[in-house]
Design a protein around this motif. Structure first.
Motif, PDB file in Angstrom:
ATOM      1  N   LYS A 127     -11.436  -2.045   0.358  1.00  0.00           N
ATOM      2  CA  LYS A 127     -11.883  -2.024  -1.041  1.00  0.00           C
ATOM      3  C   LYS A 127     -10.716  -1.742  -1.982  1.00  0.00           C
ATOM      4  CE  LYS A 127     -16.610  -0.304  -0.214  1.00  0.00           C
ATOM      5  NZ  LYS A 127     -17.500   0.867  -0.437  1.00  0.00           N
ATOM      6  N   VAL A 128      -9.826  -0.896  -1.528  1.00  0.00           N
ATOM      7  CA  VAL A 128      -8.685  -0.517  -2.370  1.00  0.00           C
ATOM      8  C   VAL A 128      -7.658  -1.641  -2.457  1.00  0.00           C
ATOM      9  CG1 VAL A 128      -6.726   1.062  -2.615  1.00  0.00           C
ATOM     10  CG2 VAL A 128      -8.980   1.955  -1.977  1.00  0.00           C
ATOM     11  N   VAL A 129      -7.145  -2.071  -1.316  1.00  0.00           N
ATOM     12  CA  VAL A 129      -6.031  -3.035  -1.340  1.00  0.00           C
ATOM     13  C   VAL A 129      -6.467  -4.431  -1.788  1.00  0.00           C
ATOM     14  CG1 VAL A 129      -4.715  -1.751   0.379  1.00  0.00           C
ATOM     15  CG2 VAL A 129      -6.227  -3.610   1.125  1.00  0.00           C
ATOM     16  N   ASP A 130      -7.707  -4.807  -1.510  1.00  0.00           N
ATOM     17  CA  ASP A 130      -8.172  -6.141  -1.901  1.00  0.00           C
ATOM     18  C   ASP A 130      -8.871  -6.151  -3.258  1.00  0.00           C
ATOM     19  OD1 ASP A 130      -7.158  -7.153   0.425  1.00  0.00           O
ATOM     20  OD2 ASP A 130      -9.074  -7.265   1.483  1.00  0.00           O
ATOM     21  N   GLY A 131      -8.863  -5.019  -3.934  1.00  0.00           N
ATOM     22  CA  GLY A 131      -9.526  -4.915  -5.227  1.00  0.00           C
ATOM     23  C   GLY A 131      -8.551  -4.706  -6.375  1.00  0.00           C
ATOM     24  N   GLU A 132      -9.047  -4.122  -7.453  1.00  0.00           N
ATOM     25  CA  GLU A 132      -8.254  -3.938  -8.667  1.00  0.00           C
ATOM     26  C   GLU A 132      -7.082  -2.989  -8.462  1.00  0.00           C
ATOM     27  OE1 GLU A 132     -10.777  -2.784 -11.877  1.00  0.00           O
ATOM     28  OE2 GLU A 132     -11.986  -4.621 -11.809  1.00  0.00           O
ATOM     29  N   ALA A 327       0.368   8.993 -11.288  1.00  0.00           N
ATOM     30  CA  ALA A 327      -0.590   8.033 -10.730  1.00  0.00           C
ATOM     31  C   ALA A 327      -1.970   8.684 -10.560  1.00  0.00           C
ATOM     32  CB  ALA A 327      -0.081   7.497  -9.398  1.00  0.00           C
ATOM     33  N   GLU A 328      -2.286   9.644 -11.434  1.00  0.00           N
ATOM     34  CA  GLU A 328      -3.569  10.343 -11.326  1.00  0.00           C
ATOM     35  C   GLU A 328      -4.754   9.387 -11.457  1.00  0.00           C
ATOM     36  OE1 GLU A 328      -1.047  13.348 -13.840  1.00  0.00           O
ATOM     37  OE2 GLU A 328      -1.103  11.186 -13.460  1.00  0.00           O
ATOM     38  N   ASP A 329      -4.656   8.429 -12.382  1.00  0.00           N
ATOM     39  CA  ASP A 329      -5.759   7.484 -12.581  1.00  0.00           C
ATOM     40  C   ASP A 329      -5.961   6.609 -11.351  1.00  0.00           C
ATOM     41  OD1 ASP A 329      -6.204   8.485 -15.097  1.00  0.00           O
ATOM     42  OD2 ASP A 329      -5.090   6.893 -16.132  1.00  0.00           O
ATOM     43  N   MET A 330      -4.868   6.198 -10.732  1.00  0.00           N
ATOM     44  CA  MET A 330      -4.977   5.374  -9.534  1.00  0.00           C
ATOM     45  C   MET A 330      -5.626   6.161  -8.395  1.00  0.00           C
ATOM     46  SD  MET A 330      -2.038   3.232  -7.442  1.00  0.00           S
ATOM     47  CE  MET A 330      -1.803   2.040  -8.772  1.00  0.00           C
ATOM     48  N   LEU A 331      -5.221   7.415  -8.225  1.00  0.00           N
ATOM     49  CA  LEU A 331      -5.827   8.255  -7.193  1.00  0.00           C
ATOM     50  C   LEU A 331      -7.315   8.429  -7.449  1.00  0.00           C
ATOM     51  CD1 LEU A 331      -5.645  10.107  -4.749  1.00  0.00           C
ATOM     52  CD2 LEU A 331      -4.983  11.974  -6.274  1.00  0.00           C
ATOM     53  N   LYS A 332      -7.682   8.623  -8.692  1.00  0.00           N
ATOM     54  CA  LYS A 332      -9.101   8.756  -9.047  1.00  0.00           C
ATOM     55  C   LYS A 332      -9.861   7.492  -8.702  1.00  0.00           C
ATOM     56  CE  LYS A 332     -12.176   9.460 -13.004  1.00  0.00           C
ATOM     57  NZ  LYS A 332     -12.254   9.606 -14.486  1.00  0.00           N
ATOM     58  N   ASP A 333      -9.276   6.340  -9.020  1.00  0.00           N
ATOM     59  CA  ASP A 333      -9.935   5.053  -8.705  1.00  0.00           C
ATOM     60  C   ASP A 333     -10.114   4.878  -7.197  1.00  0.00           C
ATOM     61  OD1 ASP A 333     -10.010   4.437 -11.389  1.00  0.00           O
ATOM     62  OD2 ASP A 333      -8.200   3.204 -11.352  1.00  0.00           O
ATOM     63  N   ILE A 334      -9.104   5.291  -6.425  1.00  0.00           N
ATOM     64  CA  ILE A 334      -9.187   5.173  -4.963  1.00  0.00           C
ATOM     65  C   ILE A 334     -10.310   6.045  -4.418  1.00  0.00           C
ATOM     66  CG2 ILE A 334      -7.979   5.714  -2.795  1.00  0.00           C
ATOM     67  CD1 ILE A 334      -5.374   4.888  -4.231  1.00  0.00           C
ATOM     68  N   ARG A 335     -10.400   7.255  -4.916  1.00  0.00           N
ATOM     69  CA  ARG A 335     -11.448   8.175  -4.452  1.00  0.00           C
ATOM     70  C   ARG A 335     -12.850   7.695  -4.845  1.00  0.00           C
ATOM     71  NH1 ARG A 335      -8.426  13.981  -5.789  1.00  0.00           N
ATOM     72  NH2 ARG A 335      -7.122  14.020  -3.890  1.00  0.00           N
ATOM     73  N   GLU A 336     -12.949   7.056  -5.978  1.00  0.00           N
ATOM     74  CA  GLU A 336     -14.260   6.563  -6.421  1.00  0.00           C
ATOM     75  C   GLU A 336     -14.757   5.403  -5.565  1.00  0.00           C
ATOM     76  OE1 GLU A 336     -13.773   5.671 -10.539  1.00  0.00           O
ATOM     77  OE2 GLU A 336     -14.072   7.760 -11.177  1.00  0.00           O
ATOM     78  N   LEU A 337     -13.857   4.773  -4.820  1.00  0.00           N
ATOM     79  CA  LEU A 337     -14.243   3.663  -3.937  1.00  0.00           C
ATOM     80  C   LEU A 337     -14.682   4.130  -2.548  1.00  0.00           C
ATOM     81  CD1 LEU A 337     -11.407   1.135  -4.879  1.00  0.00           C
ATOM     82  CD2 LEU A 337     -13.843   0.891  -5.384  1.00  0.00           C
ATOM     83  N   GLU A 338     -14.626   5.437  -2.277  1.00  0.00           N
ATOM     84  CA  GLU A 338     -14.986   5.973  -0.966  1.00  0.00           C
ATOM     85  C   GLU A 338     -16.458   5.676  -0.639  1.00  0.00           C
ATOM     86  OE1 GLU A 338     -14.089  10.118  -0.850  1.00  0.00           O
ATOM     87  OE2 GLU A 338     -11.924   9.815  -0.892  1.00  0.00           O
TER      88      GLU A 338
END
Length: 338
Positions: A127-132, A327-338
């Motif tokens: 979800k992370v690498v193949d997404g936004e 990269a706080e926003d990116m980390l947040k986005d990654i966690r939201e995809l869990e």
């Protein structure tokens, strides 16, 4: 007359620029290009080899032979730092590298993808690498490298586990153990925090290091350490499935050179890259199962462990690192995809 002369000079200069670009991408002027593609693994059974051979097959087939791909399995560098340098210098056109080695080029954001326990499953990683998020990281790589690096796709290197001279039942068992891993950055910080001593012994020397008690343990995915017979050494026999990293690898091309190819060749390269992504991931997932079975058949001892205490240590390290590299926003986005 002056206007005519100026126009003529501009025309000549433009012609020279275009010729230079054409010569770099197509030195023989016959519409054909040669691509040097390389990874650092020497085993012909390695998933990286499967991926690059698929790239070669598709690129050469769809171009009707106007693209030639030469695949190198560790033959022009067994260290990723060598491959990155060759890509920058033009001695290689496509290489496969890890986030940790990419940070050496000054692009620190990529190391976020190597943070232990960032991904909780293979599906989460996809979800992370193949997404936004993956697209955002690709843009960062291209922009911050000034187009020296263009991301062609995200490959997997399996799920990384601990293996060493004794099984790990709890975090306390790691205290004082020397561990071959990345010694700096977010990976090094994590392993130091759990009590181990990170060691930078090279991959090519690791079998001997485990055999001769130079290092107590290491960490990697089944296809990689079993193909190198690390599990047959005294200090590689006990495998603890920590699953601390659903691993990311970057398939990179020299962006400046890519831009000089014809639109048709660019399209073929991108399509071949996508096919290679799917082939490499499939090979890795298949080999994860096969090489675990091989390891146990050959005497390795596998045990599982409660990962929650490790995750509790990893989360604040992720937070601190993301803040450090903005990269706080990116980390947040990654966690939201869990």
């Amino acid at each position: 007359m002056k206007k005519v002369i100026c126009a003529f000079i501009l025309l000549v200069l433009s012609s020279l620029v275009l010729t230079a670009c054409t010569d770099q991408a197509d030195p023989n002027g016959d519409g054909k290009i040669k691509i040097i593609a390389a990874h650092n693994q020497t085993s012909p059974e390695n998933p990286y080899q499967a991926g690059l051979l698929k790239f070669k097959e598709i690129a050469e087939k769809e171009s009707n032979g106007t693209i030639e791909v030469e695949v190198h399995a560790g033959t022009i560098g067994t260290e990723e730092s060598e491959l990155v340098e060759k890509l920058q210098l033009g001695a290689a056109d496509i290489v496969l590298v890890s986030p940790g080695f990419m940070t050496q080029t000054g692009i620190r954001e990529v190391d976020l993808f190597s943070a232990p326990y960032l991904f909780n499953s293979y599906e989460h990683w996809l979800k992370v690498v193949d997404g936004e998020v993956g697209q955002e990281m690709a843009e960062i790589i291209n922009e911050k490298s000034n187009n020296s690096f263009k991301l062609l796709g995200y490959w997997s290197a399996g799920v990384r586990h601990f293996y060493g001279k004794k099984p790990i039942e709890s975090i306390s068992d790691l205290k004082g153990m020397s561990l071959r891993t990345q010694t700096s950055g977010v990976i090094g910080d994590f392993w130091k925090k759990v009590g181990s001593i990170p060691s930078s012994i090279s991959w090519g020397e690791l079998y001997q290091g485990l055999q001769q008690d130079v290092v107590d343990s290491s960490e990697n995915a089944y296809p990689f350490f079993v193909q190198q017979a690390h599990h047959t050494t005294p200090n590689g026999k006990y495998i603890t499935e920590t699953a601390h990293d659903f691993t990311t690898r970057f398939l990179l091309i020299n962006g400046e050179k890519f831009d000089q190819y014809t639109m048709e060749h660019q399209k073929i390269i991108l399509n071949a890259a996508e096919e290679s992504v799917q082939a490499e991931r499939a090979a890795t997932n298949k080999q994860d199962v096969e090489y675990k079975e091989k390891a146990t058949e050959e005497g390795a001892v596998v045990n599982k462990i409660d990962r929650e205490p490790f995750i509790e240590i990893a989360r604040p390290i992720q937070d601190e690192f993301a803040e450090e590299i903005e990269a706080e926003d990116m980390l947040k986005d990654i966690r939201e995809l869990e």
